[in-house]
Design a protein around this motif. Structure first.
Motif, mmCIF file in Angstrom:
data_model
loop_
_atom_site.group_PDB
_atom_site.id
_atom_site.type_symbol
_atom_site.label_atom_id
_atom_site.label_comp_id
_atom_site.label_asym_id
_atom_site.label_seq_id
_atom_site.Cartn_x
_atom_site.Cartn_y
_atom_site.Cartn_z
ATOM 1 N N ALA A 107 0.812 -1.220 0.000
ATOM 2 C CA ALA A 107 0.000 0.000 0.000
ATOM 3 C C ALA A 107 0.845 1.270 0.000
ATOM 4 O O ALA A 107 0.314 2.370 -0.189
ATOM 5 C CB ALA A 107 -0.931 -0.005 1.212
ATOM 6 N N GLU A 108 2.155 1.142 0.201
ATOM 7 C CA GLU A 108 3.028 2.310 0.266
ATOM 8 C C GLU A 108 3.479 2.736 -1.129
ATOM 9 O O GLU A 108 3.611 1.916 -2.035
ATOM 10 C CB GLU A 108 4.249 2.001 1.129
ATOM 11 C CG GLU A 108 3.909 1.653 2.577
ATOM 12 C CD GLU A 108 5.146 1.316 3.383
ATOM 13 O OE1 GLU A 108 6.274 1.483 2.858
ATOM 14 O OE2 GLU A 108 4.998 0.869 4.540
ATOM 15 N N ARG A 109 3.716 4.014 -1.281
ATOM 16 C CA ARG A 109 4.217 4.530 -2.562
ATOM 17 C C ARG A 109 5.667 4.079 -2.757
ATOM 18 O O ARG A 109 6.502 4.264 -1.873
ATOM 19 C CB ARG A 109 4.143 6.055 -2.577
ATOM 20 C CG ARG A 109 4.432 6.677 -3.952
ATOM 21 C CD ARG A 109 4.224 8.174 -3.923
ATOM 22 N NE ARG A 109 4.464 8.785 -5.212
ATOM 23 C CZ ARG A 109 3.556 8.919 -6.165
ATOM 24 N NH1 ARG A 109 2.320 8.488 -5.947
ATOM 25 N NH2 ARG A 109 3.852 9.489 -7.326
ATOM 26 N N PRO A 110 5.991 3.475 -3.889
ATOM 27 C CA PRO A 110 7.354 2.968 -4.083
ATOM 28 C C PRO A 110 8.372 4.093 -4.192
ATOM 29 O O PRO A 110 8.077 5.163 -4.723
ATOM 30 C CB PRO A 110 7.252 2.189 -5.394
ATOM 31 C CG PRO A 110 6.117 2.809 -6.118
ATOM 32 C CD PRO A 110 5.132 3.219 -5.055
ATOM 33 N N ARG A 111 9.553 3.829 -3.678
ATOM 34 C CA ARG A 111 10.646 4.793 -3.754
ATOM 35 C C ARG A 111 11.831 4.244 -4.549
ATOM 36 O O ARG A 111 12.452 4.953 -5.306
ATOM 37 C CB ARG A 111 11.120 5.184 -2.340
ATOM 38 C CG ARG A 111 10.034 5.776 -1.463
ATOM 39 C CD ARG A 111 10.565 6.131 -0.079
ATOM 40 N NE ARG A 111 11.283 5.017 0.528
ATOM 41 C CZ ARG A 111 10.684 4.011 1.167
ATOM 42 N NH1 ARG A 111 9.355 3.965 1.241
ATOM 43 N NH2 ARG A 111 11.383 3.047 1.710
ATOM 44 N N ARG A 112 12.138 2.968 -4.343
ATOM 45 C CA ARG A 112 13.306 2.373 -5.010
ATOM 46 C C ARG A 112 12.908 1.012 -5.579
ATOM 47 O O ARG A 112 12.305 0.191 -4.888
ATOM 48 C CB ARG A 112 14.451 2.222 -4.024
ATOM 49 C CG ARG A 112 15.741 1.672 -4.652
ATOM 50 C CD ARG A 112 16.825 1.517 -3.625
ATOM 51 N NE ARG A 112 17.313 2.811 -3.146
ATOM 52 C CZ ARG A 112 18.034 2.951 -2.048
ATOM 53 N NH1 ARG A 112 18.320 1.887 -1.298
ATOM 54 N NH2 ARG A 112 18.459 4.145 -1.700
ATOM 55 N N VAL A 113 13.289 0.783 -6.836
ATOM 56 C CA VAL A 113 12.909 -0.435 -7.544
ATOM 57 C C VAL A 113 14.169 -1.134 -8.041
ATOM 58 O O VAL A 113 14.991 -0.518 -8.729
ATOM 59 C CB VAL A 113 11.983 -0.126 -8.737
ATOM 60 C CG1 VAL A 113 11.638 -1.400 -9.496
ATOM 61 C CG2 VAL A 113 10.726 0.590 -8.264
ATOM 62 N N ALA A 114 14.315 -2.405 -7.729
ATOM 63 C CA ALA A 114 15.448 -3.203 -8.185
ATOM 64 C C ALA A 114 15.001 -4.108 -9.331
ATOM 65 O O ALA A 114 13.912 -4.693 -9.285
ATOM 66 C CB ALA A 114 16.009 -4.053 -7.050
ATOM 67 N N THR A 115 15.833 -4.227 -10.356
ATOM 68 C CA THR A 115 15.413 -4.985 -11.530
ATOM 69 C C THR A 115 16.575 -5.276 -12.468
ATOM 70 O O THR A 115 17.606 -4.584 -12.437
ATOM 71 C CB THR A 115 14.324 -4.210 -12.308
ATOM 72 O OG1 THR A 115 13.861 -5.006 -13.396
ATOM 73 C CG2 THR A 115 14.871 -2.885 -12.837
ATOM 74 N N LYS A 116 16.390 -6.299 -13.301
ATOM 75 C CA LYS A 116 17.271 -6.546 -14.438
ATOM 76 C C LYS A 116 16.790 -5.798 -15.677
ATOM 77 O O LYS A 116 17.432 -5.858 -16.728
ATOM 78 C CB LYS A 116 17.314 -8.048 -14.757
ATOM 79 C CG LYS A 116 17.877 -8.919 -13.650
ATOM 80 C CD LYS A 116 17.777 -10.390 -14.037
ATOM 81 C CE LYS A 116 18.238 -11.285 -12.902
ATOM 82 N NZ LYS A 116 18.058 -12.727 -13.233
ATOM 83 N N TYR A 117 15.664 -5.125 -15.549
ATOM 84 C CA TYR A 117 15.020 -4.470 -16.688
ATOM 85 C C TYR A 117 14.793 -2.990 -16.394
ATOM 86 O O TYR A 117 13.638 -2.548 -16.248
ATOM 87 C CB TYR A 117 13.692 -5.162 -17.003
ATOM 88 C CG TYR A 117 13.835 -6.646 -17.205
ATOM 89 C CD1 TYR A 117 14.274 -7.157 -18.419
ATOM 90 C CD2 TYR A 117 13.556 -7.534 -16.166
ATOM 91 C CE1 TYR A 117 14.430 -8.519 -18.606
ATOM 92 C CE2 TYR A 117 13.705 -8.895 -16.338
ATOM 93 C CZ TYR A 117 14.143 -9.388 -17.556
ATOM 94 O OH TYR A 117 14.299 -10.739 -17.741
ATOM 95 N N PRO A 118 15.868 -2.200 -16.302
ATOM 96 C CA PRO A 118 15.705 -0.794 -15.912
ATOM 97 C C PRO A 118 14.848 0.019 -16.879
ATOM 98 O O PRO A 118 14.074 0.876 -16.449
ATOM 99 C CB PRO A 118 17.139 -0.270 -15.852
ATOM 100 C CG PRO A 118 17.972 -1.261 -16.596
ATOM 101 C CD PRO A 118 17.292 -2.574 -16.441
ATOM 102 N N LYS A 119 14.952 -0.225 -18.190
ATOM 103 C CA LYS A 119 14.153 0.536 -19.151
ATOM 104 C C LYS A 119 12.669 0.230 -18.996
ATOM 105 O O LYS A 119 11.825 1.136 -18.963
ATOM 106 C CB LYS A 119 14.602 0.236 -20.581
ATOM 107 C CG LYS A 119 15.966 0.775 -20.949
ATOM 108 C CD LYS A 119 16.300 0.440 -22.397
ATOM 109 C CE LYS A 119 17.697 0.905 -22.778
ATOM 110 N NZ LYS A 119 18.039 0.519 -24.169
ATOM 111 N N LEU A 120 12.337 -1.044 -18.914
ATOM 112 C CA LEU A 120 10.941 -1.432 -18.789
ATOM 113 C C LEU A 120 10.362 -0.981 -17.453
ATOM 114 O O LEU A 120 9.218 -0.511 -17.382
ATOM 115 C CB LEU A 120 10.798 -2.944 -18.940
ATOM 116 C CG LEU A 120 11.139 -3.527 -20.314
ATOM 117 C CD1 LEU A 120 11.005 -5.039 -20.305
ATOM 118 C CD2 LEU A 120 10.244 -2.929 -21.387
#
Length: 210
Positions: A107-120
Motif C-alpha cells: 500500500a506504500e508509494r514505491p521509492r526504489r525499484v530493483a530490476t534486471k530491466y531498468p528501461k521497462l
C-alpha cells in the motif's frame, strides 16, 4: 552457413524439444557439453552453426550480424530495443514480468525499484506518474526486496515459488513473456530461403501444439 544464437538456460531447454520435432539440425551433445559453438552438417543449410549466449546478449548478436537468426525472450527484446525482425512467438519459456515486493509494503508509494530491466521498469512507473529510483542488478532480484534495498522489484515470475519462499508477493503483472524467433535484417534479405526453412518448420510446430 546459417548461424543461430540461442539463449542459454531455460529458453534453450524449452526450445530444443520443439526444435528437434521440427526436424531442424541440433548437436547431440548440446545438453551435456560446455561448448558454446556447435556446427552441424545439413543439406538445407550446408552448415548450421548454433551459438549459446547469455540471454541478454542474443539480440545484440543478431542485430550486429554475428548471428543470422536467434531465439530470445520477449523481455530481453523489449529491454534491449535492438533493430531485428521478430518473426514468430514460439510459445515456450512462458512467464510474466511482474512488480513484486513484501506484502506489508504494497500500500506504500514505491521509492526504489530493483530490476534486471531498468528501461521497462522506468517506463512502467513513469506511466503511473511515480518517480522512483531504479537500481539495476544482475543477480537474484528477490534479495533486494528481502533485505530492504528496494521496496519493489520488477522481475520474471514463472511459478511464483521463489517469491513465496522469500516472503514476497506479486503486486502487478506487466507483460506476458515467451521466446521469440528473431532475424538480422540483412540476413533476412540475403539468406531468406534458409531462414524460411527454420521459420516455417517452427511455425508448423507452434500451430500443431496450439
Amino acid at each position: 552457413m546459417l548461424t543461430v544464437a540461442l539463449a542459454k538456460g531455460r529458453t534453450a531447454d524449452d526450445l530444443m524439444p520443439m526444435w528437434r520435432r521440427a526436424n531442424l539440425p541440433a548437436p547431440e551433445s548440446l545438453d551435456d557439453s560446455r561448448a558454446l559453438v556447435f556446427d552441424v552438417q545439413d543439406e538445407r543449410f550446408g552448415v548450421l552453426r548454433i551459438l549459446l549466449a547469455k540471454p541478454a546478449d542474443v539480440p545484440a548478436y543478431v542485430s550486429l550480424g554475428v548471428a543470422d537468426v536467434g531465439v530470445a525472450g520477449k523481455d530481453v527484446l523489449l529491454e534491449s530495443d535492438r533493430e531485428v525482425y521478430e518473426l514468430l512467438d514460439l510459445g515456450v519459456a512462458r512467464c510474466k514480468l511482474c512488480v513484486a515486493g513484501r506484502p506489508q509494503e504494497q500500500a506504500e508509494r514505491p521509492r526504489r525499484v530493483a530490476t534486471k530491466y531498468p528501461k521497462l521498469a522506468d517506463a512502467h512507473f513513469r506511466r503511473l506518474g511515480q518517480q522512483v529510483e531504479i537500481v539495476g542488478l544482475s543477480g537474484s532480484i528477490e534479495l533486494a526486496a528481502v533485505i530492504g534495498l528496494a521496496d519493489r522489484i520488477v522481475d520474471l515470475v514463472q511459478s511464483g515459488k521463489t517469491l513465496e519462499a522469500n516472503g514476497l508477493v506479486v503486486f502487478e503483472e506487466l507483460l506476458d513473456i515467451s521466446a521469440r524467433l528473431i532475424a538480422n535484417r540483412s540476413s533476412y534479405r540475403m539468406k531468406r530461403r534458409q531462414i524460411d526453412v527454420v521459420w516455417q518448420a517452427l511455425e508448423n510446430e507452434v500451430k500443431f501444439h496450439a
